[in-house]
Design an enzyme around this catalytic site. Structure first.
Site, PDB file in Angstrom:
ATOM      1  CG  ASP A 207      42.148  44.629  50.598  1.00 50.48           C
ATOM      2  OD1 ASP A 207      42.545  45.666  50.009  1.00 50.48           O
ATOM      3  OD2 ASP A 207      41.179  43.969  50.212  1.00 50.48           O
TER       4      ASP A 207
ATOM      5  CD  GLN B  30      34.844  37.832  42.098  1.00 45.23           C
ATOM      6  OE1 GLN B  30      33.797  37.434  41.605  1.00 45.23           O
ATOM      7  NE2 GLN B  30      35.868  37.043  42.340  1.00 45.23           N
TER       8      GLN B  30
ATOM      9  CG  HIS C 108      39.151  37.467  47.448  1.00 44.63           C
ATOM     10  ND1 HIS C 108      38.970  37.451  46.084  1.00 44.63           N
ATOM     11  CD2 HIS C 108      38.671  38.671  47.855  1.00 44.63           C
ATOM     12  CE1 HIS C 108      38.420  38.580  45.696  1.00 44.63           C
ATOM     13  NE2 HIS C 108      38.208  39.338  46.748  1.00 44.63           N
ATOM     14  CG  PHE C 109      36.217  33.886  52.234  1.00 46.07           C
ATOM     15  CD1 PHE C 109      34.835  33.785  52.320  1.00 46.07           C
ATOM     16  CD2 PHE C 109      36.912  32.884  51.554  1.00 46.07           C
ATOM     17  CE1 PHE C 109      34.155  32.723  51.749  1.00 46.07           C
ATOM     18  CE2 PHE C 109      36.241  31.811  50.972  1.00 46.07           C
ATOM     19  CZ  PHE C 109      34.861  31.730  51.072  1.00 46.07           C
ATOM     20  CG  HIS C 110      36.957  41.214  51.458  1.00 45.57           C
ATOM     21  ND1 HIS C 110      37.807  42.192  51.008  1.00 45.57           N
ATOM     22  CD2 HIS C 110      36.363  40.710  50.348  1.00 45.57           C
ATOM     23  CE1 HIS C 110      37.721  42.282  49.684  1.00 45.57           C
ATOM     24  NE2 HIS C 110      36.848  41.395  49.269  1.00 45.57           N
TER      25      HIS C 110
HETATM   26  P1  AMP Z   1      36.927  41.945  45.606  1.00 49.39           P
HETATM   27  O1  AMP Z   1      36.341  43.235  45.115  1.00 49.39           O
HETATM   28  O2  AMP Z   1      36.088  41.212  46.582  1.00 49.39           O
HETATM   29  O3  AMP Z   1      37.348  41.117  44.423  1.00 49.39           O
HETATM   30  O4  AMP Z   1      38.202  42.336  46.440  1.00 49.39           O
HETATM   31  C1  AMP Z   1      39.465  42.500  45.923  1.00 49.39           C
HETATM   32  C2  AMP Z   1      40.277  43.159  47.011  1.00 49.39           C
HETATM   33  O5  AMP Z   1      41.624  42.979  46.671  1.00 49.39           O
HETATM   34  C3  AMP Z   1      40.043  44.659  47.188  1.00 49.39           C
HETATM   35  O6  AMP Z   1      39.652  44.900  48.518  1.00 49.39           O
HETATM   36  C4  AMP Z   1      41.394  45.278  46.853  1.00 49.39           C
HETATM   37  O7  AMP Z   1      41.701  46.346  47.706  1.00 49.39           O
HETATM   38  C5  AMP Z   1      42.338  44.106  47.061  1.00 49.39           C
HETATM   39  N1  AMP Z   1      43.549  44.089  46.262  1.00 49.39           N
HETATM   40  C6  AMP Z   1      43.693  44.393  44.962  1.00 49.39           C
HETATM   41  N2  AMP Z   1      44.969  44.183  44.573  1.00 49.39           N
HETATM   42  C7  AMP Z   1      45.629  43.727  45.651  1.00 49.39           C
HETATM   43  C8  AMP Z   1      46.971  43.329  45.897  1.00 49.39           C
HETATM   44  N3  AMP Z   1      47.906  43.360  44.945  1.00 49.39           N
HETATM   45  N4  AMP Z   1      47.318  42.913  47.141  1.00 49.39           N
HETATM   46  C9  AMP Z   1      46.394  42.882  48.126  1.00 49.39           C
HETATM   47  N5  AMP Z   1      45.105  43.245  47.964  1.00 49.39           N
HETATM   48  C10 AMP Z   1      44.734  43.655  46.746  1.00 49.39           C
END
Ligand code: AMP
Length: 140
Positions: A33, A96, A102-104
């Protein structure tokens, strides 16, 4: 709500934009991330398109969860963490921000709260180093 094939993770999956890759197989991609909430924060992204958990094929969920577990175990080792938090958000109201499932996987350290979600961009060199650490732990 329909799936937008131009979301940023779809572009990463198609190789149109770069990522700090940790693992790839036929079903999923794992990368760091860019705005980590903890050191070593990684994302496990199934390749099959769905907005989130709500519209995902249960077969995709069944396939990806063992990988989420593997990455969590590897993350604990790689970053010498005390624990690991797994998070998954659904739709804007659910927190989101990128609309491809996706999974964090977030390594956790005693006394250290998570940083804000999607706020501060990490240095590329740190992300690259963390990707290597996680990759090495996954290979063990
Ligand atoms: P969500 O809010 O669960 O949809 O999480 C999206 C995540 O993607 C966030 O933690 C962002 O920091 C991360 N993110 C956004 N753009 C990118 C990218 N280009 N590469 C890697 N992570 C990203």
């Amino acid at each position: 709500m329909s799936y937008d094939p131009n979301n940023i993770f779809a572009k990463i999956l198609r190789g149109e934009i770069p990522c700090h890759k940790v693992h790839e197989d036929a079903d999923a991609l794992v990368f760091m991330d860019v705005m980590p909430q903890s050191p070593g924060h990684a994302l496990v992204v199934p390749k099959v398109a769905s907005r989130n958990l709500l519209d995902a094929d249960p077969a995709v969920i069944a396939k990806v969860m063992p990988l989420v577990q593997k990455v969590a175990v590897a993350a604990k080792t790689a970053f010498n963490a005390d624990g690991v938090s797994i998070a998954q958000f659904n739709e804007e109201a659910g927190g989101q921000t990128v609309f491809h499932l996706h999974f964090h996987v977030m390594p956790r350290f005693e006394g250290q709260p998570l940083k804000m979600h999607g706020r501060n961009m990490e240095d590329a060199a740190v992300l690259a180093a963390n990707a290597e650490k996680l990759k090495a732990a996954l290979a063990q």
